[in-house]
Design an enzyme around this catalytic site. Structure first.
Site, PDB file in Angstrom:
ATOM      1  N   ASP A   1      -3.550 -11.862   5.165  1.00  0.00           N
ATOM      2  CA  ASP A   1      -4.061 -11.539   3.818  1.00  0.00           C
ATOM      3  C   ASP A   1      -2.542 -11.106   3.342  1.00  0.00           C
ATOM      4  OD1 ASP A   1      -5.480 -10.415   1.660  1.00  0.00           O
ATOM      5  OD2 ASP A   1      -4.998  -8.351   2.254  1.00  0.00           O
ATOM      6  N   SER A   2      -2.610 -11.052   1.933  1.00  0.00           N
ATOM      7  CA  SER A   2      -1.372 -10.665   1.120  1.00  0.00           C
ATOM      8  C   SER A   2      -1.222  -9.266   1.526  1.00  0.00           C
ATOM      9  CB  SER A   2      -1.878 -10.999  -0.321  1.00  0.00           C
ATOM     10  OG  SER A   2      -2.809  -9.817  -0.616  1.00  0.00           O
TER      11      SER A   2
ATOM     12  N   CYS B   1      -8.786 -12.925   2.632  1.00  0.00           N
ATOM     13  CA  CYS B   1      -8.358 -12.806   1.539  1.00  0.00           C
ATOM     14  C   CYS B   1      -9.062 -13.777   0.545  1.00  0.00           C
ATOM     15  CB  CYS B   1      -6.674 -12.996   1.273  1.00  0.00           C
ATOM     16  SG  CYS B   1      -6.067 -12.958  -0.182  1.00  0.00           S
TER      17      CYS B   1
ATOM     18  N   GLU C   1      -2.634  -0.408  -2.305  1.00  0.00           N
ATOM     19  CA  GLU C   1      -1.540  -0.618  -1.376  1.00  0.00           C
ATOM     20  C   GLU C   1      -0.741   0.618  -1.345  1.00  0.00           C
ATOM     21  OE1 GLU C   1      -0.209  -3.312   0.506  1.00  0.00           O
ATOM     22  OE2 GLU C   1      -2.081  -4.600   0.343  1.00  0.00           O
TER      23      GLU C   1
ATOM     24  N   CYS D   1     -12.886  -8.919  -2.910  1.00  0.00           N
ATOM     25  CA  CYS D   1     -11.388  -8.821  -2.453  1.00  0.00           C
ATOM     26  C   CYS D   1     -11.243  -8.018  -1.588  1.00  0.00           C
ATOM     27  CB  CYS D   1     -10.554  -8.057  -3.708  1.00  0.00           C
ATOM     28  SG  CYS D   1      -8.992  -7.692  -3.090  1.00  0.00           S
TER      29      CYS D   1
ATOM     30  N   HIS E   1      -9.377  -5.991  -0.314  1.00  0.00           N
ATOM     31  CA  HIS E   1      -8.977  -4.618  -0.599  1.00  0.00           C
ATOM     32  C   HIS E   1     -10.056  -3.524  -0.902  1.00  0.00           C
ATOM     33  CE1 HIS E   1      -4.997  -6.359  -0.555  1.00  0.00           C
ATOM     34  NE2 HIS E   1      -4.356  -5.252  -0.629  1.00  0.00           N
TER      35      HIS E   1
HETATM   36  N1  DGL Z   1      -6.956  -8.790  -0.678  1.00  0.00           N
HETATM   37  C1  DGL Z   1      -6.836 -10.262  -1.595  1.00  0.00           C
HETATM   38  C2  DGL Z   1      -8.282 -10.689  -1.806  1.00  0.00           C
HETATM   39  O1  DGL Z   1      -8.867 -10.661  -1.104  1.00  0.00           O
HETATM   40  C3  DGL Z   1      -6.088  -9.992  -2.512  1.00  0.00           C
HETATM   41  C4  DGL Z   1      -4.993  -9.017  -2.821  1.00  0.00           C
HETATM   42  C5  DGL Z   1      -3.955  -9.520  -3.628  1.00  0.00           C
HETATM   43  O2  DGL Z   1      -4.133  -9.507  -5.018  1.00  0.00           O
HETATM   44  O3  DGL Z   1      -3.006  -9.606  -3.246  1.00  0.00           O
HETATM   45  O4  DGL Z   1      -8.456 -11.284  -2.619  1.00  0.00           O
END
Ligand code: DGL
Length: 267
Positions: A10-11, A73, A153, A186, A188
Site C-alpha cells: 500500500d502507499s 490500495c 497516517e 480506501c 485506510h
Molecule cells: N490506502 C490507499 C487506498 O486504498 C490510499 C492512500 C493514499 O492516498 O495514499 O486508496
C-alpha cells in the site's frame, strides 16, 4: 501446497487492514508487507507518479520469492492493475476493488451505493465501472475525502477532530444520494470505521479488505496453493518507520515474531 510468501502493499499503513484480516483468517500464510510511508498519500498524486512508485515497490517484492501479489490500495488498484499484470504475467495479482464490486453485484445490487475514496480513485470511476459492468442498474455515487488519509497516517484518533471531519464529508453526501450502503473505498478507512458506524447507525458499511481476503483464500484453495507450515515469520517493510505503522504491526502480530524494518533500497 505452496509455502512462499504472499506480498501485500500500500502507499502506507492502510494495507495493514488487509494484512490484519489475512493473518487472522489464514494464520498459516507467511506475508511480506510494504508500506510507502515516506511518500504517502498517493491518492492526490499524478497517475504517472503512482505507477512509477508502484513498479519500484513491486520489483522489490517480486524479488522475495512470493506466490501472490495483493494490491492492498484502492488508488493503486484503480490505476496500476493492468500494468502490473503485464509486468508479472505469471504471478496471481489480487486487487481490492473487484472483489468488492462482485459482492455488491451479488448482495447489494438494489441499494443506493456510496463510495468514499481518494481523489484518484474517485476520478478513475473504477467502482462505478466495475459495479455497473456486473449490475448495470445499481446506483453508485462516489466522493473523495482527502483529509482522512493524512489524519490516519498521523495517528489522529481523537473523536473531537475525527467526528466533525467525517460529518463534514458524509452528512450531505449520504443524504443527497440516499445512500443505503457505503463502501470504504480506501484501505485506510477501516481504521475509522467504528466512528462512521457510530455517527450513522442505520448505514450499511462495506469493507473491501474483508472481500479481498475471501478472494485470496478462494484463489489459493482453487489452485492448491495454501501454505501448510507454521511457524512463520511475517516481514513488514516501510520506506519511513512511523510510530503509527509500528503500533499497527504490533496489533496484527503480537507474537512479535514479525520482523519490521525500514527499507533502504531504491524506493
Ligand atoms: N490506502 C490507499 C487506498 O486504498 C490510499 C492512500 C493514499 O492516498 O495514499 O486508496
Amino acid at each position: 501446497m505452496d509455502n512462499r510468501r504472499i506480498a501485500i502493499f500500500d502507499s502506507g499503513l492502510g494495507g495493514l487492514t488487509v494484512a490484519k484480516y489475512l493473518v487472522e483468517k489464514m494464520p498459516n500464510e507467511k506475508i511480506i508487507y510494504f508500506g510507502d510511508t515516506a511518500r504517502t498519500p498517493y491518492g492526490s498524486k499524478d497517475v504517472e507518479t503512482i505507477r512509477k512508485f508502484t513498479i519500484q515497490i513491486c520489483d522489490f517484492l517480486v524479488a522475495n520469492d512470493i506466490k501472490m501479489l495483493v494490491i492492498a490500495c484502492n488508488t493503486i488498484s484503480a490505476t496500476c492493475k493492468d500494468i502490473l499484470k503485464e509486468r508479472y504475467p505469471d504471478l496471481p495479482i489480487i486487487d481490492v476493488i473487484s472483489p468488492m464490486a462482485e459482492r455488491v453485484a451479488n448482495d447489494f445490487a438494489d441499494d443506493s451505493i456510496g463510495v468514499i475514496a481518494t481523489k484518484v480513485t474517485v476520478g478513475s470511476g473504477a467502482y462505478e465501472k466495475q459495479i455497473n459492468d456486473l449490475s448495470p442498474d445499481t446506483k453508485v455515487n462516489s466522493m473523495a475525502c482527502p483529509l482522512f488519509v493524512p489524519m490516519i497516517e498521523e495517528g489522529v484518533r481523537d473523536n473531537k477532530i475525527l467526528n466533525p471531519t467525517i460529518k463534514f464529508y458524509l452528512d450531505n453526501f449520504l443524504w443527497d444520494n440516499k445512500v443505503d450502503s457505503l463502501i470504504l473505498g480506501c484501505t485506510h478507512y477501516p481504521i475509522i470505521e467504528s466512528n462512521i458506524r457510530q455517527l450513522y447507525p442505520s448505514l450499511k458499511v462495506l469493507n473491501p479488505s474483508k472481500e479481498t481476503v475471501k478472494k485470496i483464500r478462494s484463489y489459493l484453495e482453487e489452485h492448491d496453493m495454501k501454505a501448510a507450515r507454521p511457524p512463520y515469520e511475517n516481514m513488514y517493510f516501510a520506506s519511513d518507520m512511523s510510530d503509527s505503522f509500528i503500533n499497527m504491526i504490533e496489533n496484527i502480530d503480537p507474537s512479535s515474531r514479525a520482523r519490521f524494518k525500514k527499507f533502504s533500497g531504491t524506493v
